[in-house]
Design a protein around this motif. Structure first.
Motif, PDB file in Angstrom:
ATOM      1  N   UNK A  70       0.919  -1.086   0.024  1.00 37.44           N
ATOM      2  CA  UNK A  70      -0.025  -0.004  -0.033  1.00 37.44           C
ATOM      3  C   UNK A  70       0.908   1.274   0.192  1.00 37.44           C
ATOM      4  N   UNK A  71       1.832   1.334   0.875  1.00 40.46           N
ATOM      5  CA  UNK A  71       2.782   2.438   0.925  1.00 40.46           C
ATOM      6  C   UNK A  71       3.413   2.604  -0.277  1.00 40.46           C
ATOM      7  N   UNK A  72       3.852   1.478  -1.304  1.00 40.60           N
ATOM      8  CA  UNK A  72       4.523   1.460  -2.288  1.00 40.60           C
ATOM      9  C   UNK A  72       3.502   2.323  -3.642  1.00 40.60           C
ATOM     10  N   UNK A  73       2.440   1.832  -3.424  1.00 42.02           N
ATOM     11  CA  UNK A  73       1.465   2.492  -4.437  1.00 42.02           C
ATOM     12  C   UNK A  73       1.001   4.050  -4.156  1.00 42.02           C
ATOM     13  N   UNK A  74       0.974   4.283  -2.945  1.00 46.44           N
ATOM     14  CA  UNK A  74       0.522   5.596  -2.474  1.00 46.44           C
ATOM     15  C   UNK A  74       1.755   6.539  -2.637  1.00 46.44           C
ATOM     16  N   UNK A  75       2.851   6.129  -2.477  1.00 50.26           N
ATOM     17  CA  UNK A  75       4.189   7.093  -2.853  1.00 50.26           C
ATOM     18  C   UNK A  75       3.924   7.135  -4.352  1.00 50.26           C
ATOM     19  N   UNK A  76       3.947   6.129  -5.029  1.00 51.80           N
ATOM     20  CA  UNK A  76       3.626   6.583  -6.600  1.00 51.80           C
ATOM     21  C   UNK A  76       2.634   7.470  -7.021  1.00 51.80           C
ATOM     22  N   UNK A  77       1.562   7.351  -6.148  1.00 53.91           N
ATOM     23  CA  UNK A  77       0.527   8.439  -6.453  1.00 53.91           C
ATOM     24  C   UNK A  77       1.012   9.603  -6.313  1.00 53.91           C
ATOM     25  N   UNK A  78       1.650   9.896  -5.191  1.00 58.77           N
ATOM     26  CA  UNK A  78       2.170  11.227  -4.773  1.00 58.77           C
ATOM     27  C   UNK A  78       3.237  11.703  -5.847  1.00 58.77           C
ATOM     28  N   UNK A  79       4.070  10.988  -5.959  1.00 64.77           N
ATOM     29  CA  UNK A  79       4.993  11.330  -7.064  1.00 64.77           C
ATOM     30  C   UNK A  79       4.413  11.803  -8.522  1.00 64.77           C
ATOM     31  N   UNK A  80       3.485  11.083  -8.957  1.00 66.47           N
ATOM     32  CA  UNK A  80       2.506  11.404  -9.965  1.00 66.47           C
ATOM     33  C   UNK A  80       2.046  12.827  -9.969  1.00 66.47           C
ATOM     34  N   UNK A  81       1.228  12.933  -8.856  1.00 64.20           N
ATOM     35  CA  UNK A  81       0.543  14.139  -8.526  1.00 64.20           C
ATOM     36  C   UNK A  81       1.433  15.356  -8.536  1.00 64.20           C
ATOM     37  N   UNK A  82       2.561  15.188  -8.055  1.00 64.75           N
ATOM     38  CA  UNK A  82       3.610  16.425  -8.212  1.00 64.75           C
ATOM     39  C   UNK A  82       4.071  16.661  -9.678  1.00 64.75           C
ATOM     40  N   UNK A  83       3.901  15.837 -10.403  1.00 63.31           N
ATOM     41  CA  UNK A  83       4.372  16.131 -11.982  1.00 63.31           C
ATOM     42  C   UNK A  83       3.297  16.604 -12.970  1.00 63.31           C
ATOM     43  N   UNK A  84       2.193  16.624 -12.405  1.00 64.64           N
ATOM     44  CA  UNK A  84       1.201  17.368 -13.455  1.00 64.64           C
ATOM     45  C   UNK A  84       1.477  18.314 -14.192  1.00 64.64           C
ATOM     46  N   UNK A  85       1.387  18.340 -15.432  1.00 69.49           N
ATOM     47  CA  UNK A  85       1.979  19.396 -16.526  1.00 69.49           C
ATOM     48  C   UNK A  85       0.997  19.963 -17.300  1.00 69.49           C
ATOM     49  N   UNK A  86       1.631  20.648 -18.342  1.00 67.53           N
ATOM     50  CA  UNK A  86       0.708  21.049 -19.301  1.00 67.53           C
ATOM     51  C   UNK A  86       0.011  20.226 -20.356  1.00 67.53           C
ATOM     52  N   UNK A  87       0.521  18.997 -20.106  1.00 64.01           N
ATOM     53  CA  UNK A  87       0.107  17.991 -21.201  1.00 64.01           C
ATOM     54  C   UNK A  87      -1.306  17.499 -20.524  1.00 64.01           C
ATOM     55  N   UNK A  88      -1.560  17.438 -19.047  1.00 60.90           N
ATOM     56  CA  UNK A  88      -2.777  17.058 -18.733  1.00 60.90           C
ATOM     57  C   UNK A  88      -4.023  18.019 -18.846  1.00 60.90           C
ATOM     58  N   UNK A  89      -3.474  19.445 -18.956  1.00 59.63           N
ATOM     59  CA  UNK A  89      -4.282  20.482 -19.352  1.00 59.63           C
ATOM     60  C   UNK A  89      -4.827  20.143 -20.770  1.00 59.63           C
ATOM     61  N   UNK A  90      -3.932  20.096 -21.570  1.00 55.76           N
ATOM     62  CA  UNK A  90      -4.049  19.993 -23.227  1.00 55.76           C
ATOM     63  C   UNK A  90      -5.006  18.526 -23.285  1.00 55.76           C
ATOM     64  N   UNK A  91      -4.986  17.525 -22.502  1.00 49.81           N
ATOM     65  CA  UNK A  91      -5.943  16.417 -22.626  1.00 49.81           C
ATOM     66  C   UNK A  91      -7.325  16.708 -22.144  1.00 49.81           C
ATOM     67  N   UNK A  92      -7.483  17.524 -21.025  1.00 52.29           N
ATOM     68  CA  UNK A  92      -8.665  18.227 -20.686  1.00 52.29           C
ATOM     69  C   UNK A  92      -9.379  18.822 -21.596  1.00 52.29           C
ATOM     70  N   UNK A  93      -8.567  19.901 -22.287  1.00 51.01           N
ATOM     71  CA  UNK A  93      -9.257  20.596 -23.171  1.00 51.01           C
ATOM     72  C   UNK A  93      -9.641  20.039 -24.459  1.00 51.01           C
ATOM     73  N   UNK A  94      -8.706  19.046 -24.958  1.00 54.75           N
ATOM     74  CA  UNK A  94      -9.314  18.258 -25.964  1.00 54.75           C
ATOM     75  C   UNK A  94     -10.498  17.136 -25.529  1.00 54.75           C
TER      76      UNK A  94
END
Length: 203
Positions: free
Chosen positions: A10-34
């Motif tokens: 559980x800690x492994x997956x929770x840490x990975x979720x945290x790392x991913x949340x800290x790297x949200x960038x303009x690509x995510x914004x572009x995807x939502x706009x699409x």
């Protein structure tokens, strides 16, 4: 010992979720706009565990007012790609970004002309380089003791898909009443019915 192993997973997956949340960038914004500008349906494709995750993502889009369906990547190259239109937006899932079946579908999508979004760990993969938006995620290893079973990677794909769904809901102004329209049945539908009529809600 068993409880420690459960906690480590559980800690492994929770840490990975945290790392991913800290790297949200303009690509995510572009995807939502699409997705917001999509005039057709959202098509999700993948194979293996990514395929199972893709089915859930498509179901979540549909249940929140964005028409969507899942196409299995292997079936797509045997005729099911005929369901995809130029006005659709296609989300392709591949952890490596090099899955042969997914890349074969991508070749068809490029000919159709549909804009596409990649969900992958490798931004610079073949899939990543050829899609209009690339949603990459971060993790150090899978959660199993061999570091091989799609566990953490599958969770991250699901979480990225969920993030797209809930963000699009906010962008489009999806309301509780809208949600009830698509969920009239079951305990959730009953709960929303009572809430909408002013009845006391306890579940």
């Amino acid at each position: 010992m068993i409880d420690q192993w459960v906690r480590e997973a559980l800690e492994n997956e929770a840490h990975a979720l945290y790392l991913t949340s800290q790297n949200v960038n303009e690509e995510y914004v572009k995807a939502v706009e699409m997705l917001k500008d999509c005039r057709g349906k959202v098509v999700v494709t993948g194979i293996g565990k990514s395929g199972h995750i893709g089915k859930k993502i498509a179901a979540s889009f549909s249940s929140t007012g964005t028409p969507a369906f899942f196409v299995h990547s292997a079936e797509a190259v045997h005729g099911d790609s005929g369901m995809i239109e130029k006005k659709d937006v296609v989300i392709l899932l591949s952890n490596s970004g090099e899955t042969a079946e997914v890349l074969n579908v991508l070749g068809i999508i490029e000919k159709i002309g549909s804009p596409c979004i990649a969900i992958t760990k490798n931004h610079n993969s073949t899939l990543g380089r050829r899609c209009n938006a690339v949603l990459s995620y971060n993790y150090e290893r899978e959660a199993d003791h061999l570091g091989l079973a799609p566990t953490t990677s599958a969770l991250l794909q699901l979480a990225v898909g969920d993030a797209l769904v809930v963000t699009l809901c906010k962008v489009k102004g999806f309301t509780q009443e809208s949600f009830h329209l698509f969920h009239p049945g079951g305990s959730l539908g009953d709960q929303l019915s009572r809430k909408n009529t002013g009845s006391d809600v306890h579940s």
